[in-house]
Write an enzyme that holds these catalytic residues in place. Structure first.
Site, PDB file in Angstrom:
ATOM      1  N   ARG A 105     -12.959 -17.014 116.778  1.00 20.33           N
ATOM      2  CA  ARG A 105     -12.712 -18.366 116.295  1.00 20.33           C
ATOM      3  C   ARG A 105     -11.302 -18.744 116.733  1.00 20.33           C
ATOM      4  NH1 ARG A 105     -12.044 -17.279 109.742  1.00 20.33           N
ATOM      5  NH2 ARG A 105     -10.118 -16.091 109.880  1.00 20.33           N
ATOM      6  N   ASN A 143      -9.220 -25.205 109.416  1.00 19.11           N
ATOM      7  CA  ASN A 143      -9.122 -23.999 108.590  1.00 19.11           C
ATOM      8  C   ASN A 143      -7.861 -23.250 108.981  1.00 19.11           C
ATOM      9  OD1 ASN A 143     -10.556 -22.171 106.627  1.00 19.11           O
ATOM     10  ND2 ASN A 143     -10.213 -20.730 108.303  1.00 19.11           N
ATOM     11  N   GLU A 144      -6.990 -23.075 108.021  1.00 19.17           N
ATOM     12  CA  GLU A 144      -5.816 -22.222 108.207  1.00 19.17           C
ATOM     13  C   GLU A 144      -5.075 -22.472 109.521  1.00 19.17           C
ATOM     14  OE1 GLU A 144      -7.210 -18.191 107.615  1.00 19.17           O
ATOM     15  OE2 GLU A 144      -7.043 -18.426 105.455  1.00 19.17           O
ATOM     16  N   GLU A 297      -9.220 -20.138  98.686  1.00 20.93           N
ATOM     17  CA  GLU A 297      -9.983 -18.946  99.070  1.00 20.93           C
ATOM     18  C   GLU A 297      -9.321 -17.707  98.488  1.00 20.93           C
ATOM     19  OE1 GLU A 297     -10.474 -18.078 103.210  1.00 20.93           O
ATOM     20  OE2 GLU A 297     -10.941 -20.151 103.715  1.00 20.93           O
ATOM     21  N   GLU A 345     -17.536 -11.099 109.972  1.00 20.07           N
ATOM     22  CA  GLU A 345     -17.062 -10.805 108.612  1.00 20.07           C
ATOM     23  C   GLU A 345     -18.212 -10.467 107.672  1.00 20.07           C
ATOM     24  OE1 GLU A 345     -14.493 -14.206 107.775  1.00 20.07           O
ATOM     25  OE2 GLU A 345     -12.790 -13.045 108.501  1.00 20.07           O
ATOM     26  N   HIS A 348     -17.332  -8.637 104.459  1.00 19.33           N
ATOM     27  CA  HIS A 348     -16.375  -9.259 103.537  1.00 19.33           C
ATOM     28  C   HIS A 348     -17.132  -9.563 102.245  1.00 19.33           C
ATOM     29  CE1 HIS A 348     -13.483 -12.106 101.923  1.00 19.33           C
ATOM     30  NE2 HIS A 348     -12.653 -11.810 102.900  1.00 19.33           N
TER      31      HIS A 348
HETATM   32  C1  GAL Z   1      -9.574 -16.600 105.620  1.00 19.26           C
HETATM   33  C2  GAL Z   1     -10.444 -17.555 106.389  1.00 19.26           C
HETATM   34  C3  GAL Z   1     -11.910 -17.343 106.060  1.00 19.26           C
HETATM   35  C4  GAL Z   1     -12.241 -15.894 106.130  1.00 19.26           C
HETATM   36  C5  GAL Z   1     -11.343 -15.139 105.205  1.00 19.26           C
HETATM   37  C6  GAL Z   1     -11.625 -13.670 105.172  1.00 19.26           C
HETATM   38  O1  GAL Z   1      -8.343 -16.431 106.172  1.00 19.26           O
HETATM   39  O2  GAL Z   1     -10.117 -18.886 106.117  1.00 19.26           O
HETATM   40  O3  GAL Z   1     -12.684 -18.079 106.978  1.00 19.26           O
HETATM   41  O4  GAL Z   1     -12.073 -15.446 107.433  1.00 19.26           O
HETATM   42  O5  GAL Z   1     -10.024 -15.302 105.617  1.00 19.26           O
HETATM   43  O6  GAL Z   1     -10.723 -13.001 104.332  1.00 19.26           O
END
Ligand code: GAL
Length: 644
Positions: A105, A143-144, A297, A345, A348
């Site tokens: 990404r 995003n971020e 998040e 992920e 996760h």
């Molecule tokens: C964040 C991100 C998410 C996911 C997450 C995993 O930094 O915005 O999309 O990747 O980390 O911890």
């Protein structure tokens, strides 16, 4: 006002049959907000200019019917493969000159015109279609933001930014000290980003690139914000990510978001994760100017940070969520709702794990979802803090350069350690910007403020003059905003205020003893107390007998200088001397007080493994019970009291 609860929802990864179950489970779990579409560009625009909104229409309608609001994302953090095929020039280039390919990404450069156009395009298409959808609560841009690029577009934009900042090459040459190593620029076109080079990089070039990149990313965000605003009045935000790799000055960006939102994945071991939770939450509150912000998040359970697997034992996820809420978050959101079946992920953790809803994790998620509505009344209140720690992203970036006298000097570590000492004393702190009005704080701590402007030095001096207690940490006041040394003796900008003069540094590889019985680490300095009183001295080693900690009365205030990194016990003594504090309940109860007009609430979060008894009078909101003097906070549990 309610507290938000939910997370990233990625329905495009699932068969439509799952969507209905998702919404049912969300209701069961008390979810009221989900972020949709963060990574769905290739599903929304499968071919250039060809949109497929049917699935998103259906998802948003289902969510709306289930009473779940939507934080609708623009998917620009991951352009589709066709975009990279058509615009290979927009793929990012590393400092080593490697052009990255598709397959992860964030494979774009924000400076590439084609990327900026495409990002505006998909944002516009979403805004036009969903501006009046009843589920829409908020826009989540991108995003971020944080990915850096060193391509030729970036170089060109950097030169433009430098022209704006310096006006002339003469001024730039002076600021960058280009007389050193024959770097004098005669043409703007000769200036490049700080790409991989033979040896140490020019410190000011390095810092300016980070400053520039923060502005450039912000411009990309503002592009999309403007497009969304043309069509929709809903609040607009983006999720801030924090880390050494992120060249974003969040304190400055905060003015451009309707609500500050952060992602937070503590990666420290043991109690370090709780310290870090409080640290990140306090920073977010500072960026939000003390107003409510949002934890966008966090992980519902375990995650792999690359170095190791981080577990969240039963109860820990709830305590972390509560710590964020106590410190000002308008709720607790997660990445992600349902654990992915495949993809990078897939392991996760998520609110709905691979095991499904019949799982301890989901039950814990649903349990927290049932508690948050009982705490809704705190949502608009503010956190009470009498101590502030200074935070300056530019100083951090300057100290990430390769030119420092010791590789052990670490701005983030110094700030974290200051915050940690107050956290262990159960004293709530705010973070403050260098130019903030500090007059409401009893104590202001300034860890390793290496780079400092004249204005900041004056602000701190005025704070002390009018009665404040200022604690300046080692390696502060050394350089100006051009990363040029303030001559005449360290700590330059603060020497007069602190009443000390330092001619030489003495970086430490081990520890040094202090006369008080404590120890210093990381760093020491040959301090001469010019007009300051000596509080502690070095004992042994080359600095034997020299001042280590000093204090000077200035006006009605006091200015302390701590020339080394103190061990935990010595730092705890200093904290209790300054803030007059100590954990009342013993153990590891985190106490945070919130206020709204005449009403106050206290959060008690017990990170220890023994029940704790805390003093409280009022109503405990989780159990809905009256408290008349003492409250037992169970081991690993929490309580929130509206004070009588
Ligand atoms: C964040 C991100 C998410 C996911 C997450 C995993 O930094 O915005 O999309 O990747 O980390 O911890």
């Amino acid at each position: 006002m309610s507290l938000w609860y939910g997370g990233d929802y990625n329905p495009e990864q699932w068969d439509p049959a799952v969507w209905k179950e998702d919404v049912d489970l969300m209701r069961q779990a008390g979810v009221n907000l989900v972020t949709v579409g963060v990574f769905s560009w290739s599903s929304l625009e499968p071919a250039p200019g060809e949109y497929d909104f049917a699935w998103l229409d259906q998802v948003l309608d289902l969510l709306h019917d289930g009473g779940v609001k939507v934080d609708l994302a623009t998917p620009t953090a991951s352009p589709p493969p066709w975009f990279s095929r058509l615009h290979p020039e927009a793929l990012p280039v590393t400092a080593d000159g490697v052009r990255l390919t598709h397959g992860s990404r964030d494979t774009y450069c924000v400076c590439a015109p084609a990327y900026r156009d495409a990002a505006r395009g998909i944002a516009r298409a979403l805004a036009e279609r969903y501006d009046d959808h009843p589920a829409l609560a908020m826009w989540h841009v991108h995003n971020e933001y944080g990915t850096t690029c060193y391509c030729t577009f970036a170089a060109e934009r950097f030169r433009g930014w430098l022209r704006e900042r310096y006006g002339s090459l003469d001024r730039l040459n002076e600021a960058w000290t280009t007389a050193f190593w024959s770097q004098r620029y005669a043409e703007w076109a000769d200036i490049e980003p700080p790409r991989a080079t033979q040896y140490l990089v020019n410190p000011t070039q390095y810092l300016d690139y980070r400053r520039f990149w923060s502005d450039e990313l912000l411009a990309a965000y503002l592009d999309q914000k403007a497009v969304l605003r043309e069509h929709s009045a809903a609040p607009i935000t983006t999720n801030f990510v924090f880390g050494g790799w992120v060249p974003v000055n969040h304190a400055r960006w905060a003015a451009e978001v309707d609500v500050v939102a952060i992602d937070h994945y503590p990666d420290h071991a043991g109690i370090g994760a709780e310290e870090q939770t409080a640290f990140g939450a306090d920073l977010a509150r500072a960026w939000a100017g003390g107003k409510p912000w949002l934890l966008m998040e966090q992980a519902a359970g375990g995650l792999n940070t690359g170095e190791r697997w981080h577990t969240k034992e039963p109860g820990r996820m709830a305590r972390h969520s509560l710590s964020h809420v106590a410190r000002g978050s308008r709720g607790a959101l997660f990445f992600q709702w349902r654990a992915s079946r495949g993809g990078a992920e897939m392991y996760h953790s998520a609110m709905v794990p691979h095991a499904g809803a019949d799982s301890a994790r989901f039950r814990e998620v649903a349990q927290l979802g049932s508690v948050l509505p009982r705490l809704a009344e705190v949502a608009g209140s503010t956190v009470v803090a009498e101590v502030a720690i200074l935070w300056d992203a530019e100083c951090w970036w300057a100290m990430q350069g390769t030119h420092l006298p010791s590789s052990s000097l670490d701005y983030l570590a110094a700030v974290r350690s200051a915050h940690r000492h107050f956290w262990h004393a159960d004293v709530t702190v705010d973070f403050a910007a260098p130019d903030a009005d500090l007059s409401s704080y009893r104590v202001v701590v300034v860890p390793s403020l290496y780079l400092v402007s004249d204005e900041t030095a004056e602000n701190l001096a005025a704070y002390v003059e009018s009665g404040g207690q200022l604690v300046v940490g080692y390696f502060s006041g050394i350089v100006d905003p051009d990363v040029r040394v303030r001559l005449g003796g360290y700590p330059g900008a603060f020497a007069e205020l602190l009443g000390v003069r330092v001619e030489e540094f003495h970086p430490l590889s081990g520890e040094v003893a202090l006369a008080s019985g404590g120890r210093g680490r990381v760093w020491s300095e040959d301090v001469e107390a010019v007009s300051a009183e000596v509080v502690d001295r070095y004992a042994g080693g080359v600095l034997d007998g020299k001042p280590a900690v000093t204090r000077r009365q200035v006006g009605t205030g006091t200015a302390w200088y701590v020339s080394t990194e103190l061990d935990d016990d010595t730092a705890a003594d200093l904290v209790s001397r300054l803030a007059g504090a100590g954990r009342s309940a013993g153990g590891l109860v985190e106490t945070v007080r919130r206020r709204d007009g005449g009403v106050t609430w206290v959060f008690f979060i017990n990170h220890g493994d023994a029940d704790a008894v805390v003093p409280a009078v009022g109503t405990e909101l989780v159990a809905g019970a009256a408290v008349n003097g003492e409250l037992v906070v169970p081991a690993g549990g929490y309580a929130v009291v509206r004070e009588a």
